[in-house]
Enzyme design. Structure first.
Site, PDB file in Angstrom:
ATOM      1  CB  SER A  66      44.521 -11.760   8.186  1.00 37.07           C
ATOM      2  OG  SER A  66      44.412 -11.270   9.510  1.00 37.07           O
ATOM      3  CD  GLU A 379      39.038  -3.140  13.172  1.00 30.02           C
ATOM      4  OE1 GLU A 379      38.079  -2.883  12.541  1.00 30.02           O
ATOM      5  OE2 GLU A 379      39.949  -3.790  12.623  1.00 30.02           O
ATOM      6  CG  ASN A 381      39.291  -7.291  14.946  1.00 32.87           C
ATOM      7  OD1 ASN A 381      40.521  -6.773  15.386  1.00 32.87           O
ATOM      8  ND2 ASN A 381      38.662  -7.351  13.885  1.00 32.87           N
ATOM      9  CB  ALA A 505      27.688  -5.429   3.298  1.00 29.72           C
ATOM     10  CB  SER A 506      31.608  -8.836   5.539  1.00 28.28           C
ATOM     11  OG  SER A 506      32.848  -9.031   5.493  1.00 28.28           O
TER      12      SER A 506
HETATM   13  P1  NG1 Z   1      34.492  -7.051   7.899  1.00 28.65           P
HETATM   14  O1  NG1 Z   1      34.515  -8.367   7.155  1.00 28.65           O
HETATM   15  O2  NG1 Z   1      34.159  -6.017   6.991  1.00 28.65           O
HETATM   16  O3  NG1 Z   1      33.561  -7.121   9.006  1.00 28.65           O
HETATM   17  C1  NG1 Z   1      36.654  -7.882   9.364  1.00 28.65           C
HETATM   18  C2  NG1 Z   1      36.696  -7.332  10.684  1.00 28.65           C
HETATM   19  C3  NG1 Z   1      37.285  -5.843  10.791  1.00 28.65           C
HETATM   20  C4  NG1 Z   1      38.567  -5.858  10.175  1.00 28.65           C
HETATM   21  C5  NG1 Z   1      38.650  -6.378   8.837  1.00 28.65           C
HETATM   22  C6  NG1 Z   1      39.982  -6.397   8.182  1.00 28.65           C
HETATM   23  C7  NG1 Z   1      34.865  -7.747  12.373  1.00 28.65           C
HETATM   24  C8  NG1 Z   1      33.450  -7.725  12.884  1.00 28.65           C
HETATM   25  N1  NG1 Z   1      35.158  -7.072  11.175  1.00 28.65           N
HETATM   26  O4  NG1 Z   1      35.980  -6.758   8.439  1.00 28.65           O
HETATM   27  O5  NG1 Z   1      37.256  -5.296  12.025  1.00 28.65           O
HETATM   28  O6  NG1 Z   1      39.687  -6.470  10.941  1.00 28.65           O
HETATM   29  O7  NG1 Z   1      37.997  -7.759   8.792  1.00 28.65           O
HETATM   30  O8  NG1 Z   1      40.877  -7.729   8.618  1.00 28.65           O
HETATM   31  O9  NG1 Z   1      35.711  -8.075  13.409  1.00 28.65           O
HETATM   32 ZN    ZN Z   2      45.699  -9.997  10.717  1.00 29.90          ZN
END
Ligand code: NG1
Ligand code: ZN
Length: 536
Positions: A66, A379, A381, A505-506
């Protein structure tokens, strides 16, 4: 019986690197491309098993990272209706990926077969694709070994280099062809024809949208825009930029939707190309995220129209159409957001329709949106789409409008169900949706942006030794662990007007994310910085 010898032979060619721990997260596996050979092979096997478990339904495999840097890559599995892989299978994926040896791998495959109640004699069908990353071709070769090893029909269907949403579309259309849920022709061209037909119907009688600059992040979106353009000549014109797929290192580099969202600035390649008020859009590296932006007519300042603004525009328009069609009260509309949605957007939307907040990750958003008659989810984003319930689709098709206005609104709603890719967020389909709504309302970017003003916000990433220590509740808006940290965050937030901050946490990176918003730019930055200090 399990073709154990074949599996063993292939597995030996794709050994797991030592001391790497893989986790199937919200976006599948994602890490440096060079680490993923064994994972790809094993996901080929798992895709075959998943298909067998579902009686031979076609499963999708997408090879992409991505918006992440060019050196990264990743893989995720797509379930039959084009949705994300079912949760219980995510743990099977992690389980297979982490087997240290071929023996352990075979044992784990057998355990999955047992636990999943899989009959190995069932047929298996898989379609797969990749984005433009340089590591992609070799990784696809590893994937193909996995598909062959588990006996996927014809070794699978290679859909080549394409976008994530196209792959999801191929999965869904293949599985629904000739059924009441038929979703279109299972080919990339079939997808573009479907979108183009809906676009033409929706724009007829309206002024043509101005040519649109699209930043393709130097990724696969460039191919998709070029292919789609041929279907809409004379109706809609793209001006693609950041379309360099040859020069190494350019993918997502100072380009694309993630760059725009995180830097809150115009991609350098577009500098000087936009006149005041002219809108432009950015895709991410696999073309499933969309950001809009423009330069203020008065001040020439950069203005960003993110996923929240798209949700507000689209949801508002859908409410108007449902009312105009004479269907008010018969279709429940709702919006789904995550904690990252700007506070102003939530306030704006809550005055108009039900809004739900869910944890990060498309599957949560998608699932919650399905509870509505029409569910809009985005989202911040820029990833999102609209889903229509079966009841809504049936109602639209059986509705007997009683005025010409009702007829027109009903027809527009039906065309929108075709323009929108309900299987998954698609930058291209979302872009067309935005353009149709703007054309219907006669809105400029400035008018669209005036719906509400974003609260200044800051998103920062903090590297911690162990992100698994951070546990959340309340759709990730509050920490339960480490114990005591949330109280400290609350105390800081209380010092800022319109302050809000949360830590989680991501799910895709080895980091903890800190989000903060407040009444002023300085305050938002300061709050984010102070909360990050607590985490660190
Ligand atoms: P994480 O890394 O869990 O924050 C990110 C994006 C999600 C989603 C995922 C999948 C942010 C803050 N977080 O997740 O919205 O798009 O990647 O690609 O944008
Ligand atoms: Zn993407």
């Amino acid at each position: 019986d399990l073709p154990e010898e074949v599996l063993r032979e292939y597995s030996e060619k794709h050994k797991k690197p030592e001391s790497v721990n893989f986790a199937y997260g919200t976006a599948g596996f994602r890490t440096l491309g060079e680490r993923l050979d064994s994972v790809m092979f094993r996901m080929g096997v798992l895709a075959g098993l998943r298909s067998k478990a579902l009686g031979g339904k076609t499963i999708g495999v997408m090879v992409t990272a991505s918006h992440n840097p060019e050196a990264d890559n990743g893989v995720k599995l797509v379930d039959p209706m084009g949705e994300m892989l079912e949760q219980s299978w995510e743990s099977y994926a992690t389980y297979l990926a982490n087997a240290e040896t071929t023996d352990e791998f075979i044992t784990n495959v057998q355990a999955v077969i047992y636990r999943g109640g899989i009959s190995i004699s069932q047929p298996a069908n898989v379609v797969y694709a990749r984005d433009t990353r340089p590591s992609g071709a070799a990784l696809v070769a590893a994937l193909e070994d996995g598909l062959k090893a588990i006996g996927v029909e014809g070794g699978g269907w290679n859909a080549g280099v394409t976008t994530t949403p196209v792959l999801h579309y191929l999965v869904r259309t293949t599985n629904t062809k000739g059924t009441p849920e038929d979703y279109g022709e299972p080919s990339e061209e079939g997808y573009y024809s479907k979108l183009a037909a809906a676009l033409k119907a929706l724009l007829s009688g309206k002024p043509s949208p101005p040519p649109l600059i699209v930043d393709c992040a130097n990724g696969v979106g460039a191919l998709s825009v070029a292919a789609f353009s041929k279907h809409v000549e004379g109706v809609f014109q793209f001006q693609p930029t950041n379309t360099d797929l040859q020069t190494p290192g350019l993918l997502n580099f100072k380009a694309g939707a993630d760059f725009v969202k995180t830097s809150q600035s115009i991609p350098p390649a577009l500098q000087g190309k936009l006149s005041a008020g002219q809108r432009a859009a950015s895709f991410d590296g696999d073309a499933d995220r969309l950001m809009y932006f423009y330069l203020d007519d008065q001040t020439s300042q950069f203005r960003m129209l993110d996923g929240d603004k798209i949700a507000a525009l689209v949801a508002g328009h859908l409410v108007e159409l449902v009312n105009a069609a004479g269907l008010a009260g018969r279709i429940e509309l709702g919006v789904v957001q995550t904690a990252y949605a700007n506070g102003s957007s939530t306030k704006f939307l809550e005055k108009r329709l039900p809004v739900k907040c869910v944890p990060t990750g498309v599957k949560h958003l998608h699932h919650a949106a399905e509870a509505f008659g029409i569910g809009v989810y985005f989202e911040a984003n820029g990833h999102g789409t609209v889903v229509f319930s079966k009841e809504t689709l049936a109602l639209l098709n059986s509705h007997q409008p009683s005025t010409p206005e009702q007829t027109k609104a009903t027809e527009d709603l039906i065309q929108l169900t075709k323009l929108i890719n309900s299987a998954v967020g698609d930058a291209l389909s979302d872009l067309l949706l935005v353009e149709v709504v703007l054309a219907s309302k006669g809105y400029t970017a400035t008018q669209w942006n005036s719906s509400y003003s974003d609260l200044p916000n800051r998103l920062v990433k903090v590297l911690v030794p162990d992100r698994s220590l951070y546990k959340t509740t309340d759709a990730e808006r509050k920490l339960t662990e480490p114990v005591g940290l949330q109280e400290k965050i609350d105390a800081l937030v209380a010092q800022y007007e319109a302050g809000r901050s949360f830590v989680r946490a991501s799910g895709t990176e080895d980091a903890v994310r800190v989000y903060a918003e407040a009444g002023t730019r300085e305050a938002a930055d300061e709050l984010a910085f102070k909360v990050a200090g607590l985490v660190y």
